[in-house]
Design a protein around this motif. Structure first.
Motif, PDB file in Angstrom:
ATOM      1  N   PRO A 135      -5.177  -2.208   4.238  1.00  0.00           N
ATOM      2  CA  PRO A 135      -4.562  -1.007   4.792  1.00  0.00           C
ATOM      3  C   PRO A 135      -3.087  -1.224   5.058  1.00  0.00           C
ATOM      4  O   PRO A 135      -2.604  -2.349   5.091  1.00  0.00           O
ATOM      5  CB  PRO A 135      -5.333  -0.808   6.101  1.00  0.00           C
ATOM      6  N   THR A 150     -12.719   3.639   8.229  1.00  0.00           N
ATOM      7  CA  THR A 150     -11.545   4.333   7.724  1.00  0.00           C
ATOM      8  C   THR A 150     -10.447   3.370   7.291  1.00  0.00           C
ATOM      9  O   THR A 150     -10.449   2.188   7.636  1.00  0.00           O
ATOM     10  CB  THR A 150     -10.966   5.289   8.778  1.00  0.00           C
ATOM     11  N   ASP A 151      -9.471   3.914   6.587  1.00  0.00           N
ATOM     12  CA  ASP A 151      -8.375   3.097   6.083  1.00  0.00           C
ATOM     13  C   ASP A 151      -7.336   2.784   7.151  1.00  0.00           C
ATOM     14  O   ASP A 151      -6.312   2.160   6.856  1.00  0.00           O
ATOM     15  CB  ASP A 151      -7.706   3.761   4.876  1.00  0.00           C
ATOM     16  N   THR A 187       0.821  -1.207   0.000  1.00  0.00           N
ATOM     17  CA  THR A 187       0.000   0.000   0.000  1.00  0.00           C
ATOM     18  C   THR A 187       0.855   1.257   0.000  1.00  0.00           C
ATOM     19  O   THR A 187       0.601   2.215  -0.738  1.00  0.00           O
ATOM     20  CB  THR A 187      -0.938   0.013   1.222  1.00  0.00           C
ATOM     21  N   SER A 244       1.158   4.202  -2.820  1.00  0.00           N
ATOM     22  CA  SER A 244       0.832   5.588  -2.477  1.00  0.00           C
ATOM     23  C   SER A 244       2.005   6.525  -2.742  1.00  0.00           C
ATOM     24  O   SER A 244       1.812   7.724  -2.957  1.00  0.00           O
ATOM     25  CB  SER A 244       0.408   5.684  -1.007  1.00  0.00           C
ATOM     26  N   LEU A 271      -8.102  18.520   3.534  1.00  0.00           N
ATOM     27  CA  LEU A 271      -8.265  17.205   2.919  1.00  0.00           C
ATOM     28  C   LEU A 271      -9.113  17.263   1.655  1.00  0.00           C
ATOM     29  O   LEU A 271      -8.834  16.580   0.670  1.00  0.00           O
ATOM     30  CB  LEU A 271      -8.914  16.239   3.917  1.00  0.00           C
ATOM     31  N   LYS A 274     -16.445   4.527   2.931  1.00  0.00           N
ATOM     32  CA  LYS A 274     -15.004   4.464   3.132  1.00  0.00           C
ATOM     33  C   LYS A 274     -14.475   5.885   3.300  1.00  0.00           C
ATOM     34  O   LYS A 274     -14.962   6.821   2.668  1.00  0.00           O
ATOM     35  CB  LYS A 274     -14.317   3.792   1.939  1.00  0.00           C
ATOM     36  N   SER A 309       5.126   9.712   2.520  1.00  0.00           N
ATOM     37  CA  SER A 309       4.474   8.628   1.784  1.00  0.00           C
ATOM     38  C   SER A 309       4.923   7.256   2.244  1.00  0.00           C
ATOM     39  O   SER A 309       4.144   6.304   2.229  1.00  0.00           O
ATOM     40  CB  SER A 309       4.763   8.772   0.283  1.00  0.00           C
ATOM     41  N   PRO A 327     -10.667   8.297   4.699  1.00  0.00           N
ATOM     42  CA  PRO A 327      -9.332   8.311   5.303  1.00  0.00           C
ATOM     43  C   PRO A 327      -9.435   8.607   6.795  1.00  0.00           C
ATOM     44  O   PRO A 327     -10.253   9.429   7.223  1.00  0.00           O
ATOM     45  CB  PRO A 327      -8.619   9.445   4.557  1.00  0.00           C
ATOM     46  N   TRP A 328      -8.596   7.969   7.585  1.00  0.00           N
ATOM     47  CA  TRP A 328      -8.672   8.174   9.031  1.00  0.00           C
ATOM     48  C   TRP A 328      -8.262   9.599   9.417  1.00  0.00           C
ATOM     49  O   TRP A 328      -8.618  10.085  10.497  1.00  0.00           O
ATOM     50  CB  TRP A 328      -7.816   7.149   9.757  1.00  0.00           C
ATOM     51  N   GLN A 329      -7.539  10.290   8.511  1.00  0.00           N
ATOM     52  CA  GLN A 329      -7.085  11.647   8.824  1.00  0.00           C
ATOM     53  C   GLN A 329      -8.232  12.646   8.954  1.00  0.00           C
ATOM     54  O   GLN A 329      -8.008  13.804   9.323  1.00  0.00           O
ATOM     55  CB  GLN A 329      -6.101  12.133   7.758  1.00  0.00           C
ATOM     56  N   THR A 334     -11.386  -4.415   6.236  1.00  0.00           N
ATOM     57  CA  THR A 334     -11.660  -3.577   5.076  1.00  0.00           C
ATOM     58  C   THR A 334     -12.985  -3.957   4.447  1.00  0.00           C
ATOM     59  O   THR A 334     -13.480  -5.064   4.610  1.00  0.00           O
ATOM     60  CB  THR A 334     -10.553  -3.720   4.013  1.00  0.00           C
TER      61      THR A 334
END
Length: 399
Positions: A286, A273-274, A18, A22, A248, A235, A110, A237-239, A279
């Motif tokens: 993840p 979240t990711d 992953t 990314s 974001l 779905k 990243s 992003p956890w951010q 999942t």
């Protein structure tokens, strides 16, 4: 390709796939990491991992230990070693990266194994709460399906499971969503709930298969009589918990537009979240990291925008604020240690998370969605009688 290279390739793809994707699949980076792991594997990793598994597992066991093993450590070391020379390698191939500091900072963001999601999850951990819809109160008894006596049949599936078999929404609508009965969030509404209960297979004192229950509840906006998706989760992003939405997703921060979107679009209002090691179907695995929980829930992006929420400042778990203070929180729990009949470390039978919203904001969100479009989605599955894999994919390595 040698056997060590094949093993190294599997290790790198499993633990780093992953992050490498990314990071843009920098030319040569993956190949270099594989070579470094392949070089270390027969000399160090294989021996150390064998010792770890001997200490942490039983020869006949099938469950991976809840530990940071040598293969993951080797993959991480190889990635950081290879990434340290990435800019030079790109320059040699004619790809100049510009300012070194900016390149190193972006590459680090990243490729690093970010610990912040695991730390946030730990800060959000609470003792397993009793809060759940009344129709799911049977699930408060966590793992009732083992019996110590071969003469007594194990209760499987739990009798209460039949009361929710086939249901895709909570009977009674959003009025069936529970409210917290005590503590700092007394009266808050639980708009999201996810819990997995797992009992591993064992042979003594009687053969019993691995058994598992997964329960999902999530607030939905849907104008149809039946939900369009079997799983009431989006779905995200956890951010969403840590970075303002204007950074974001700048195009989604307009409050009135987000409210109109929620009022007219069928969608889950709670997201998985990711950062979760569980999942949704067809979602990529993840990034692996020590301490990541099975479930990390968050409000959907549209909910954050419509309610004008921002991440809570300071050291905290999963928390969002508005002008009046704390507005929405995510909680985590893990426990009920059990064994599988062997002499090995105990395993948690329970992993769960929920999402709580302040009562006045729940009323506001309910009004935005509309009374006839606001529902509480439900999905309960069990194994082995009903396989979980068509709905939720779980990584068998429990981090």
């Amino acid at each position: 390709m040698t056997n060590s290279q094949e093993v190294a390739t599997e290790i790198v793809d499993h633990h780093l796939g992953t992050r490498l994707i990314s990071a843009g699949e920098a030319p040569g980076l993956r190949e270099t990491v594989v070579d470094l792991v392949a070089e270390a594997f027969p000399q160090q990793v294989e021996t150390l991992m064998g010792q770890q598994l001997d200490l942490l597992t039983h020869p006949s066991g099938t469950q991976w230990p809840d530990a940071y093993l040598a293969d993951e450590s080797a993959a991480e070391d190889a990635l950081q070693q290879a990434a340290a020379g990435l800019r030079v390698a790109l320059a040699r191939s004619g790809q100049m990266s510009g300012k070194a500091q900016i390149f190193e900072r972006n590459a680090s963001a990243s490729l690093r194994d970010d610990p912040r999601a695991a730390l946030r999850a730990e800060l959000a951990r609470v003792p397993r709460p009793l809060t759940r819809p009344q129709i799911l109160e049977w699930s408060l008894d966590p793992a009732p399906w083992f019996t110590e006596s071969p003469s007594e049949p194990a209760l499987w599936p739990p009798a209460g499971l039949y009361s929710v078999a086939g249901l895709l929404r909570l009977p009674g609508g959003v009025a069936a969503l529970p409210r917290v009965s005590g503590g700092p969030h007394e009266g808050w509404v639980q708009i999201g709930f996810a819990e997995g209960q797992l009992t591993p297979a064992r042979r003594y004192p009687a053969d019993e298969p691995a058994r598992q229950i997964q329960i999902i509840v999530g607030l939905e906006a849907d104008g149809s009589d039946t939900p369009s998706s079997p799983l009431p989760l989006a779905k995200a992003p956890w951010q969403l918990w840590t970075r303002p939405l204007r950074r974001l997703a700048p195009h989604l921060v307009e409050t009135a537009a987000a409210a109109r979107h929620i009022g007219a679009t069928d969608q889950p209002l709670v997201a998985l979240t990711d950062a979760s090691t569980t999942t949704l179907v067809n979602a990529p695995l993840p990034s692996h990291g020590l301490g990541l929980p099975h479930f990390v829930l968050a409000p959907a992006v549209s909910v954050i925008a419509a309610l004008g929420l921002e991440p809570t400042e300071g050291v905290c778990g999963f928390s969002l604020n508005d002008a009046q203070g704390e507005a929405l929180v995510g909680r985590q729990w893990r426990g009920h240690l059990i064994h599988d009949g062997h002499y090995k470390p105990l395993l948690p039978a329970i992993e769960g998370a929920d999402l709580l919203i302040r009562p006045d904001l729940f009323t506001r969100l309910h009004n935005i969605v509309g009374a006839t479009r606001c529902h509480a989605g439900l999905r309960v599955v069990h194994q082995p009688a009903e396989q979980l894999s068509p709905i939720i994919n779980t990584d068998d390595r429990n981090h």
